[in-house]
Scaffold this motif. Structure first.
Motif, PDB file in Angstrom:
ATOM      1  N   PHE A   1       0.833  -1.214   0.000  1.00  0.00           N
ATOM      2  CA  PHE A   1       0.000   0.000   0.000  1.00  0.00           C
ATOM      3  C   PHE A   1       0.860   1.252   0.000  1.00  0.00           C
ATOM      4  N   LEU A   2       1.854   1.292   0.886  1.00  0.00           N
ATOM      5  CA  LEU A   2       2.712   2.477   0.944  1.00  0.00           C
ATOM      6  C   LEU A   2       3.449   2.709  -0.365  1.00  0.00           C
ATOM      7  N   SER A   3       3.892   1.653  -0.983  1.00  0.00           N
ATOM      8  CA  SER A   3       4.612   1.776  -2.246  1.00  0.00           C
ATOM      9  C   SER A   3       3.698   2.291  -3.359  1.00  0.00           C
ATOM     10  N   GLY A   4       2.505   1.718  -3.477  1.00  0.00           N
ATOM     11  CA  GLY A   4       1.579   2.156  -4.524  1.00  0.00           C
ATOM     12  C   GLY A   4       1.074   3.570  -4.290  1.00  0.00           C
ATOM     13  N   PHE A   5       0.749   3.886  -3.046  1.00  0.00           N
ATOM     14  CA  PHE A   5       0.242   5.227  -2.744  1.00  0.00           C
ATOM     15  C   PHE A   5       1.332   6.286  -2.935  1.00  0.00           C
TER      16      PHE A   5
ATOM     17  N   LEU B   1      11.675   7.463 -13.310  1.00  0.00           N
ATOM     18  CA  LEU B   1      12.408   6.205 -13.210  1.00  0.00           C
ATOM     19  C   LEU B   1      12.958   5.990 -11.808  1.00  0.00           C
ATOM     20  N   ILE B   2      13.523   7.027 -11.215  1.00  0.00           N
ATOM     21  CA  ILE B   2      14.047   6.909  -9.856  1.00  0.00           C
ATOM     22  C   ILE B   2      12.915   6.623  -8.867  1.00  0.00           C
ATOM     23  N   LEU B   3      11.796   7.334  -8.993  1.00  0.00           N
ATOM     24  CA  LEU B   3      10.653   7.122  -8.111  1.00  0.00           C
ATOM     25  C   LEU B   3      10.157   5.682  -8.180  1.00  0.00           C
ATOM     26  N   HIS B   4       9.960   5.165  -9.375  1.00  0.00           N
ATOM     27  CA  HIS B   4       9.428   3.814  -9.513  1.00  0.00           C
ATOM     28  C   HIS B   4      10.461   2.752  -9.132  1.00  0.00           C
ATOM     29  N   PHE B   5      11.739   3.047  -9.299  1.00  0.00           N
ATOM     30  CA  PHE B   5      12.767   2.121  -8.830  1.00  0.00           C
ATOM     31  C   PHE B   5      12.671   1.954  -7.318  1.00  0.00           C
ATOM     32  N   PHE B   6      12.550   3.049  -6.591  1.00  0.00           N
ATOM     33  CA  PHE B   6      12.442   2.958  -5.136  1.00  0.00           C
ATOM     34  C   PHE B   6      11.124   2.318  -4.701  1.00  0.00           C
ATOM     35  N   CYS B   7      10.047   2.610  -5.407  1.00  0.00           N
ATOM     36  CA  CYS B   7       8.747   2.012  -5.046  1.00  0.00           C
ATOM     37  C   CYS B   7       8.749   0.508  -5.257  1.00  0.00           C
ATOM     38  N   VAL B   8       9.328   0.036  -6.331  1.00  0.00           N
ATOM     39  CA  VAL B   8       9.387  -1.404  -6.588  1.00  0.00           C
ATOM     40  C   VAL B   8      10.297  -2.077  -5.567  1.00  0.00           C
ATOM     41  N   ASN B   9      11.409  -1.454  -5.209  1.00  0.00           N
ATOM     42  CA  ASN B   9      12.293  -2.045  -4.214  1.00  0.00           C
ATOM     43  C   ASN B   9      11.686  -2.001  -2.814  1.00  0.00           C
ATOM     44  N   PHE B  10      10.806  -1.084  -2.545  1.00  0.00           N
ATOM     45  CA  PHE B  10      10.179  -0.995  -1.222  1.00  0.00           C
ATOM     46  C   PHE B  10       9.158  -2.109  -1.011  1.00  0.00           C
ATOM     47  N   ILE B  11       8.562  -2.623  -2.069  1.00  0.00           N
ATOM     48  CA  ILE B  11       7.584  -3.697  -1.955  1.00  0.00           C
ATOM     49  C   ILE B  11       8.237  -4.968  -1.395  1.00  0.00           C
ATOM     50  N   ASN B  12       9.476  -5.228  -1.767  1.00  0.00           N
ATOM     51  CA  ASN B  12      10.252  -6.443  -1.416  1.00  0.00           C
ATOM     52  C   ASN B  12       9.812  -7.579  -2.281  1.00  0.00           C
TER      53      ASN B  12
END
Length: 170
Positions: A93-97, A159-170
């Protein structure tokens, strides 16, 4: 500001039959924009604002605004889903939001950098008040960035934003 009434137009109007005045009245000059009555309803004001926005906003800015509205909708739906269905994978949720909010911020920045809101070549800023500062044309030449550079920055930030969001999901 309400349109001024002329004495000649009121005397000729008194002899003819009265007609109801529409909410949107056009001025006598053909090149002027439409204006509202002083006592227009909220629906008439909203319609007038939407018509002015749709007719005067460039196509690229309309597209950015539609994408920003979509991002608000996506973020709202994710939040409602988290409240209704629970937040078991809270990282998801945190990653998508945060992806929706971050993309909205990046898009708003791109919109500000690429919109031509009256500060083009040779025109002065439209700020008012005692702290207004008017820039000379010689100072204004080197401060702007091109639309291509702004879009490249937008893509890089996305690209940087989505890189961090995908890595935050685990």
């Amino acid at each position: 500001m309400a349109p001024k009434r002329h004495a000649a137009s009121t005397t000729s109007a008194a002899s003819s039959t009265p007609t109801p005045t529409p909410a949107l009245t056009t001025p006598k000059l053909s090149s002027g924009p439409t204006t509202l009555k002083t006592n227009a309803s909220a629906a008439e004001i909203a319609t007038h604002v939407w018509q002015q926005y749709a007719s005067t906003t460039p196509q690229r800015t309309l597209l950015l605004d539609a994408f920003m509205a979509f991002l608000v909708l996506v973020g709202g739906l994710q939040f409602v889903y988290c409240v209704v269905a629970g937040n078991y994978p809270f990282n998801a949720f945190l990653s998508g939001f945060s992806a929706a909010v971050g993309q909205f911020v990046l898009t708003a920045s791109l919109r500000m950098q690429t919109s031509d809101s009256g500060t083009g070549s040779g025109s002065k800023p439209s700020s008012k008040g005692k702290n207004a500062r008017f820039v000379d044309e010689s100072e204004e030449q080197g401060t702007g960035i091109s639309h291509e550079r702004a879009f490249a920055d937008y893509i890089f930030g996305s690209l940087i934003l989505h890189f961090f969001c995908v890595n935050f999901i685990n």
